[in-house]
Design an enzyme around this catalytic site. Structure first.
Site, PDB file in Angstrom:
ATOM      1  CD  GLU A   1      37.164  69.842  64.167  1.00  0.00           C
ATOM      2  OE1 GLU A   1      36.712  70.223  63.505  1.00  0.00           O
ATOM      3  OE2 GLU A   1      38.363  69.587  64.565  1.00  0.00           O
TER       4      GLU A   1
ATOM      5  CE  LYS B   1      37.330  74.348  62.507  1.00  0.00           C
ATOM      6  NZ  LYS B   1      37.628  73.019  61.882  1.00  0.00           N
TER       7      LYS B   1
ATOM      8  CB  CYS C   1      40.043  72.371  65.142  1.00  0.00           C
ATOM      9  SG  CYS C   1      41.577  71.598  64.426  1.00  0.00           S
TER      10      CYS C   1
ATOM     11  CE  LYS D   1      49.861  70.292  62.193  1.00  0.00           C
ATOM     12  NZ  LYS D   1      48.647  69.385  62.050  1.00  0.00           N
TER      13      LYS D   1
ATOM     14  CB  SER E   1      63.207  44.832  45.254  1.00  0.00           C
ATOM     15  OG  SER E   1      63.399  45.749  46.369  1.00  0.00           O
TER      16      SER E   1
ATOM     17  N   GLY F   1      65.911  45.995  48.307  1.00  0.00           N
ATOM     18  CA  GLY F   1      66.245  47.374  48.181  1.00  0.00           C
ATOM     19  C   GLY F   1      65.708  47.856  49.834  1.00  0.00           C
TER      20      GLY F   1
END
Length: 576
Positions: free
Chosen positions: A41, A112, A148, A191, A315, A317
């Site tokens: 598409e 579409k 789609c 998905k 950092s 972290g």
């Protein structure tokens, strides 16, 4: 009929570059004796072009490039590709279209029909809905062509939109022998299963073979995973692609279904790609996340024509550590610089752990103390701030000093700053505007804190730099280290609880009452978390783009007004 379908990675707006990509693929297909080449598409303009479609000059150029492809001679192979065409009737001036061309002629133009207007999708903003189409007779086979949403409607993990028309069933009634779906469907973690379930359901119910051809690549906040495949009426997957990479595959199509083309080879593609088989999709959630973020970072740099380095504030972290590993994997260790910026509140372990990580990754490490700048700012403001509590200002001051250093480095050396905030922090505002939220791209902005830990464990076990993240970073209690002995749990609930509340509120649209009923978490805590989330909306409006990984991410797919009634349902902790 010998069919080739290719999942390609177009650049939005690059009509000349996308045309060359299409012509190369077309030429290879013709040389290999392919009868029909199928592309995704809107492969010509790229997807999503958004408000570029409001530019008349751009739209006129698309039409000219369409004509160049239509008039292309010298190829026996027919080409089916997605593009934009002109609506000469009433309504919006453009169609989201698919063109089938061969031997310098337009065989058919398909529009579409179902135009999504939810989440990140804005098709109805630009396009006129197409009328029901009819199957196209080509090579003795009636092709039912869908774009789609015409096929994948109502596929989101949470329902957004329903339609009164069912294009796939309509094409079956009109005699289609096969359904071909051109798509630009972005990645989310779940998905793949949703797509596969829908394809198999319709393939079996309509007793039709299916071919699904999706775009691949990163476009700002969206990542397209490809995941193209074809299946027979039984729902059996005959051929599929490796996800997150460009490539093409060849199949034989008859009225009965698909088979892998005899003597088929990987062929010549736009870029080297893996040979497809029956199941290439990553089965584990962390691997999917890793591949999606990798592609998102790579294409953000490539498509913005940035050949320089990524710059990250390291950092000590978990968040910045994970982003550093992702950047090194995506760009290469020579294209990543990290800066450690300790203050009086930084633990020695945070500094040493950061150095160890940088050494293992082989990336450039720089250390700049923010203490002199911080002390000077505190002293400069003391006479104004001494009579009130300025503790929060002083915490945020440190984060903003670090951001200023990173941006100064970026301005001087041309690096792109990667932000390191996760979705949990961004949700409740536990991040500093113009501080740690600063950057050109936020790779983990759609990962909950608990998912960041899952990804860190996977990276250490199975990633490209095994064991790179020191165990001390993973095991120590999360802390911003902006005041003495600070812990995230001083301000927030444990992340397992916080993330559960936020997932239901933001991604599943639950009300506070529904969350309490489903989780048993006290209503007082749920209400507090939701109030924090609502109050932080102004910060998110100013955040850098974050790579979308879940069905509902912050960014263009979640649009909440800033000026909203305090008495609204939204503010009363109900779902919006």
């Amino acid at each position: 009929m010998k069919v080739r379908y290719a999942q390609l990675n177009p650049l939005i707006g690059d009509l000349e570059g996308n045309l060359k990509m299409i012509l190369r693929e077309w030429q290879f297909a013709d040389q290999d004796g392919i009868e029909l080449l199928i592309l995704p598409e809107m492969v010509l303009p790229g997807y999503p072009p958004q408000d570029l479609l409001d530019n008349q000059v751009f739209c006129d150029e698309i039409l000219k490039y369409n004509e160049r492809l239509i008039r292309q001679s010298g190829f026996k192979t027919a080409l089916l590709f997605g593009t934009v065409t002109l609506n000469r009737g009433i309504g919006r001036t453009l169609y989201n279209a698919a063109l089938l061309v061969q031997n310098g002629k337009l065989i058919t133009e398909i529009h579409k029909q179902l135009l999504p207007t939810y989440d990140v999708f804005d098709d109805l903003r630009y396009f006129e809905p197409g009328l029901p189409s009819t199957p196209v007779l080509f090579g003795g086979i009636r092709l039912g062509i869908l774009i789609c949403e015409d096929f994948f409607h109502d596929l989101m993990e949470a329902p957004f939109h329903t339609y009164h028309h069912e294009p796939a069933e309509d094409l079956k009634r009109k005699g289609a022998d096969v359904l071909i779906v051109l798509s630009a469907s972005p990645f989310t973690i779940l998905k793949h299963e949703s797509r596969l379930d829908r394809l198999q359901l319709y393939s079996k119910n309509l007793h039709l073979p299916m071919l699904y051809c999706n775009q691949v690549g990163g476009n700002t906040e969206l990542v397209f995973d490809g995941d193209s495949l074809c299946m027979n009426p039984s729902g059996e997957v005959v051929h599929s692609f490796e996800s997150f990479v460009e490539g093409h595959g060849d199949v034989e199509l008859t009225k009965e279904g698909f088979s892998v083309a005899s003597g088929s080879t990987p062929g010549k593609s736009v870029t080297p790609h893996k040979r497809s088989g029956n199941d290439h999709y990553p089965s584990s959630k962390p691997e999917r996340i890793f591949k999606a973020i990798m592609l998102g970072i790579q294409d953000y740099f490539k498509k913005n024509r940035h050949s320089g380095k990524a710059l990250i504030g390291l950092s000590g972290g978990i968040d910045s550590a994970v982003v550093a590993v992702l950047a090194a994997a995506a760009l290469g260790k020579d294209r990543v610089t990290v800066i450690g910026m300790p203050s009086r509140y930084s633990s020695q372990g945070s500094i040493s752990d950061s150095k160890i990580l940088a050494d293992v990754l082989g990336i450039e490490w720089i250390e700049i103390s923010i203490e002199p700048i911080f002390s000077e700012m505190v002293n400069s403001l003391h006479s104004w701030f001494s009579s009130t509590d300025s503790s929060l200002a002083k915490e945020n001051m440190q984060s903003r000093i670090r951001a200023d250093l990173l941006m100064s480095w970026s301005n001087t050396f041309g690096h792109l700053v990667l932000a390191t905030s996760n979705k949990s922090e961004v949700s409740v505002g536990y991040s500093t505007l113009y501080g740690d939220m600063s950057g050109a791209l936020s790779p983990i902005a759609d990962l909950w804190k608990t998912e960041v830990y899952e990804l860190a464990d996977w990276l250490n076990a199975r990633g490209p730099f095994p064991g790179a993240i020191p165990s001390e970073i993973i095991l120590k209690a999360p802390s911003a280290e902006l005041r003495p002995d600070q812990r995230d749990t001083d301000s927030l609930p444990e992340y397992e609880i916080l993330d559960r509340i936020l997932q239901l509120y933001i991604e599943q649209f639950y009300s506070a009452e529904m969350i309490a009923t489903n989780t048993g978490i006290p209503m007082e805590l749920i209400s507090r978390v939701i109030r924090l989330t609502n109050a932080a909306e102004y910060k998110r409006w100013q955040a850098p783009p974050g790579l979308k990984l879940h069905n509902k991410a912050f960014g263009s797919g979640r649009r909440i007004p800033l000026s909203v009634s305090q008495d609204s349902i939204f503010q009363k902790n109900s779902s919006f």
